[in-house]
Design a protein around this motif. Structure first.
Motif, mmCIF file in Angstrom:
data_model
loop_
_atom_site.group_PDB
_atom_site.id
_atom_site.type_symbol
_atom_site.label_atom_id
_atom_site.label_comp_id
_atom_site.label_asym_id
_atom_site.label_seq_id
_atom_site.Cartn_x
_atom_site.Cartn_y
_atom_site.Cartn_z
ATOM 1 N N PHE A 4 -13.705 -18.822 22.629
ATOM 2 C CA PHE A 4 -15.131 -18.794 22.298
ATOM 3 C C PHE A 4 -15.958 -18.221 23.447
ATOM 4 C CE2 PHE A 4 -13.458 -22.278 19.626
ATOM 5 C CZ PHE A 4 -13.683 -21.675 18.400
ATOM 6 N N GLN A 5 -15.555 -18.496 24.664
ATOM 7 C CA GLN A 5 -16.246 -17.914 25.812
ATOM 8 C C GLN A 5 -16.035 -16.403 25.861
ATOM 9 O OE1 GLN A 5 -14.648 -20.000 29.138
ATOM 10 N NE2 GLN A 5 -15.952 -21.816 28.855
ATOM 11 N N LEU A 6 -14.841 -15.965 25.512
ATOM 12 C CA LEU A 6 -14.561 -14.539 25.477
ATOM 13 C C LEU A 6 -15.395 -13.846 24.406
ATOM 14 C CD1 LEU A 6 -12.788 -12.181 26.510
ATOM 15 C CD2 LEU A 6 -11.193 -12.769 24.694
ATOM 16 N N LEU A 13 -15.954 -7.985 19.821
ATOM 17 C CA LEU A 13 -14.666 -8.487 19.328
ATOM 18 C C LEU A 13 -14.811 -9.387 18.104
ATOM 19 C CD1 LEU A 13 -12.800 -9.369 22.643
ATOM 20 C CD2 LEU A 13 -12.470 -7.403 21.158
ATOM 21 N N ILE A 14 -16.013 -9.843 17.803
ATOM 22 C CA ILE A 14 -16.221 -10.774 16.688
ATOM 23 C C ILE A 14 -15.770 -10.174 15.351
ATOM 24 C CG2 ILE A 14 -17.964 -12.047 15.376
ATOM 25 C CD1 ILE A 14 -19.407 -12.534 18.043
ATOM 26 N N PRO A 15 -16.170 -8.940 14.979
ATOM 27 C CA PRO A 15 -15.681 -8.388 13.704
ATOM 28 C C PRO A 15 -14.154 -8.242 13.661
ATOM 29 C CG PRO A 15 -17.509 -7.089 14.515
ATOM 30 C CD PRO A 15 -17.155 -8.047 15.588
#
Length: 83
Positions: A4-6, A13-15
Motif C-alpha cells: 500500500f505504501q508503494l 501502478l494502481i491500474p
C-alpha cells in the motif's frame, strides 16, 4: 516495503494491480467452473466413466446456440451390446 505504501508513492501502478487482480480472479473462477463440469475427471477410481451419466438435454457448454441432440444408432447398438 508495504504494497500500500508503494501504491501511494507510485500511483501509476494502481491500474496494473487492478487489472492483474481481475485477471487472476477471472482465471481462478473459470478453473473452478471447469472442474465442476462432467467431462473433467478428477477421481478416476470412484467414477471411471463419467460420460455415461451425462444428460443430453442439459447444455454442457458455456454458450450453446441451437443445439440439437440426436442419438446415433450405431453407438446405441454398441452400447446395448456391451452392457
Amino acid at each position: 516495503m508495504n504494497i500500500f505504501q508503494l501504491l501511494r508513492k507510485k500511483k501509476e501502478l494502481i491500474p496494473l494491480v487492478l487489472m492483474m487482480t481481475a485477471a487472476a480472479g477471472g482465471a481462478s473462477s473459470f478453473a473452478i467452473y471447469s472442474l465442476q463440469k462432467s467431462d473433467v475427471i478428477i477421481d478416476r477410481k470412484r467414477n471411471p466413466e463419467p460420460w455415461e451419466t451425462v444428460d443430453p438435454n442439459v447444455p454442457r457448454k458455456l454458450l450453446t446456440i441451437n443445439q440439437q441432440w440426436k442419438p446415433i444408432e450405431e453407438l446405441q447398438k454398441v452400447q446395448r451390446a456391451t452392457k
